[in-house]
Design an enzyme around this catalytic site. Structure first.
Site, PDB file in Angstrom:
ATOM      1  N   HIS A 147      53.763 111.345   4.809  1.00  0.00           N
ATOM      2  CA  HIS A 147      53.827 112.713   5.284  1.00  0.00           C
ATOM      3  C   HIS A 147      54.457 113.296   6.261  1.00  0.00           C
ATOM      4  O   HIS A 147      54.556 111.859   7.914  1.00  0.00           O
ATOM      5  CB  HIS A 147      52.037 112.883   4.590  1.00  0.00           C
ATOM      6  CG  HIS A 147      51.280 112.147   6.144  1.00  0.00           C
ATOM      7  ND1 HIS A 147      51.585 110.402   5.830  1.00  0.00           N
ATOM      8  CD2 HIS A 147      50.807 111.935   7.197  1.00  0.00           C
ATOM      9  CE1 HIS A 147      50.902 109.789   6.551  1.00  0.00           C
ATOM     10  NE2 HIS A 147      50.567 110.457   7.104  1.00  0.00           N
ATOM     11  N   HIS A 192      52.617 113.570   9.575  1.00  0.00           N
ATOM     12  CA  HIS A 192      51.883 112.942  10.699  1.00  0.00           C
ATOM     13  C   HIS A 192      53.148 113.000  12.026  1.00  0.00           C
ATOM     14  O   HIS A 192      54.016 111.678  11.302  1.00  0.00           O
ATOM     15  CB  HIS A 192      50.278 112.143  10.402  1.00  0.00           C
ATOM     16  CG  HIS A 192      49.909 113.640  10.226  1.00  0.00           C
ATOM     17  ND1 HIS A 192      48.656 112.856  10.203  1.00  0.00           N
ATOM     18  CD2 HIS A 192      49.170 114.475  10.592  1.00  0.00           C
ATOM     19  CE1 HIS A 192      47.448 113.374   9.508  1.00  0.00           C
ATOM     20  NE2 HIS A 192      48.099 114.847   9.808  1.00  0.00           N
ATOM     21  N   ASP A 211      52.924 109.839  13.720  1.00  0.00           N
ATOM     22  CA  ASP A 211      52.925 108.059  13.519  1.00  0.00           C
ATOM     23  C   ASP A 211      53.796 107.813  12.573  1.00  0.00           C
ATOM     24  O   ASP A 211      54.097 106.748  12.162  1.00  0.00           O
ATOM     25  CB  ASP A 211      51.451 107.419  13.353  1.00  0.00           C
ATOM     26  CG  ASP A 211      50.965 107.947  12.470  1.00  0.00           C
ATOM     27  OD1 ASP A 211      50.262 109.107  12.145  1.00  0.00           O
ATOM     28  OD2 ASP A 211      49.196 107.709  12.056  1.00  0.00           O
ATOM     29  N   HIS A 245      44.894 113.184   1.504  1.00  0.00           N
ATOM     30  CA  HIS A 245      44.663 112.951   3.201  1.00  0.00           C
ATOM     31  C   HIS A 245      44.663 114.733   3.189  1.00  0.00           C
ATOM     32  O   HIS A 245      44.211 115.178   2.721  1.00  0.00           O
ATOM     33  CB  HIS A 245      46.013 112.892   3.186  1.00  0.00           C
ATOM     34  CG  HIS A 245      46.048 112.655   5.246  1.00  0.00           C
ATOM     35  ND1 HIS A 245      45.312 111.564   5.995  1.00  0.00           N
ATOM     36  CD2 HIS A 245      46.972 112.104   5.640  1.00  0.00           C
ATOM     37  CE1 HIS A 245      45.121 111.717   7.084  1.00  0.00           C
ATOM     38  NE2 HIS A 245      46.255 111.613   7.304  1.00  0.00           N
ATOM     39  N   ASP A 268      47.598 106.408   4.446  1.00  0.00           N
ATOM     40  CA  ASP A 268      46.421 108.004   4.785  1.00  0.00           C
ATOM     41  C   ASP A 268      45.964 108.506   3.662  1.00  0.00           C
ATOM     42  O   ASP A 268      46.796 109.440   3.206  1.00  0.00           O
ATOM     43  CB  ASP A 268      47.802 108.758   5.808  1.00  0.00           C
ATOM     44  CG  ASP A 268      48.479 107.768   6.706  1.00  0.00           C
ATOM     45  OD1 ASP A 268      48.137 106.639   7.160  1.00  0.00           O
ATOM     46  OD2 ASP A 268      48.025 108.548   7.914  1.00  0.00           O
ATOM     47  N   HIS A 321      48.343  99.849   7.758  1.00  0.00           N
ATOM     48  CA  HIS A 321      47.969 100.901   8.824  1.00  0.00           C
ATOM     49  C   HIS A 321      46.441 100.752   9.259  1.00  0.00           C
ATOM     50  O   HIS A 321      45.117 102.154   8.712  1.00  0.00           O
ATOM     51  CB  HIS A 321      48.089 102.153   7.734  1.00  0.00           C
ATOM     52  CG  HIS A 321      47.712 103.658   9.171  1.00  0.00           C
ATOM     53  ND1 HIS A 321      46.957 103.749   8.251  1.00  0.00           N
ATOM     54  CD2 HIS A 321      49.174 104.215   9.036  1.00  0.00           C
ATOM     55  CE1 HIS A 321      47.347 105.253   9.527  1.00  0.00           C
ATOM     56  NE2 HIS A 321      48.462 105.502   9.365  1.00  0.00           N
TER      57      HIS A 321
END
Length: 307
Positions: free
Chosen positions: A61, A63, A65, A138, A206, A265
């Protein structure tokens, strides 16, 4: 043989002792990267693996990070004198996101190809392996990935003789060729037994637990799954921010029954993760903590050896 390296295991922000979550694999001279947050270049360099052989980068995805390290990765791949196309795979909007990030990496010596994911499941064949992307749960569009290498059945000389296949074609059929001989079509299934166990790695971060994760993790040699929180009082926080706890990941593994579960994670607030593993292993005994730089070589296993 498939080489698997967990480059980093941290979520949200890199720490002095924990890099951001990323996975890299190598097979038959081709490398695949899943996610590349800040600092992924350093992790690859520390691993001693080549940037030049990275043929595809998958994004779970968008994001920061999981993607903020992309401009630097692209420049480093370019400096490694790559000229072949690089394939980028990710949720819908990938090309727009990458184009924005490339404002600081505008000139590259190789073209970029995009494969945007829009359906619940998508399959991409690449360099002798198969990537299956599957949608997870998510707070933004997010996908997990399974990487699979198939293995053909054993060559059966008796079947070849019974089918009256000339000896000169045996080797070519064994390698998967289809041959026309005097108007007769010869196919590999005429000389091969049933497919044997291949190699499979499944990776997801996530997300809240969902059945599709367990379904895709079935048959995996390694199931790499997020365990954002280990503390028992963080379960509501995991639900709020659409993440998972160690125990939820273990329950998914118990449903999927992979050979191993690697947790990854981790929240920046998580310390002393090992002390939670006793309870995790009560749910799934073959669970372990992922660690930055954890590496394994996966080879084909014959059923009689596995028994």
């Amino acid at each position: 043989m498939l080489d698997v390296a967990l480059l980093g295991t941290g979520g949200m922000m890199p720490l002095p002792y924990r890099r951001l979550t990323s996975l890299m694999t190598r097979y038959n001279g081709s490398s695949l990267l899943i996610d590349c947050g800040e600092g992924t270049q350093v992790a690859i360099r520390d691993q001693g693996w080549s940037f030049h052989s990275i043929d595809a980068i998958c994004f779970t995805h968008f994001h920061a990070d999981h993607i903020s390290g992309l401009p630097g990765i692209l420049l480093t791949i370019g400096n490694a004198e790559r000229t072949n196309p690089l394939l980028l795979i990710g949720p819908r909007g990938l090309e727009r996101v990458v184009s924005s990030l490339r404002i600081i990496a505008p000139e590259l010596p190789f073209p970029i190809e995009f494969h945007e994911l829009a359906s619940p499941e998508d399959i991409i064949e690449l360099n002798g392996y198969r990537i299956t992307a599957f949608r997870v749960h998510h707070n933004v569009p997010c996908y997990g990935y399974s990487l699979e290498i198939d293995r053909a059945g054993r060559f059966d000389a008796e079947r070849a003789k019974e089918a009256d296949i000339p000896l000169r074609f045996w080797s070519r059929l064994q390698k998967g060729e289809i041959i026309e001989d005097g108007g007769r079509l010869l196919t590999p299934d005429m000389v091969l037994g049933p497919p044997r166990r291949g190699i499979k790695v499944t990776y997801t971060t996530d997300t809240r637990p969902c059945q599709t994760i367990a379904d895709h993790a079935k048959g995996s040699d390694i199931f790499i799954c997020e365990g954002m929180y280990a503390e028992k009082d963080k379960s509501e926080k995991a639900k709020q921010y659409k993440h998972m706890t160690f125990y939820e990941a273990a329950r998914l593994a118990a449903a999927a029954d992979p050979d191993e579960l690697w947790l990854t994670h981790f929240s920046p607030s998580l310390v002393g993760a090992e002390r939670y593993m006793k309870d995790v292993k009560k749910i799934f005994p073959r669970a372990s903590l992922g660690k930055d730089g954890r590496t394994v070589e996966l080879d084909f296993i014959d059923e009689d050896e596995d028994a």
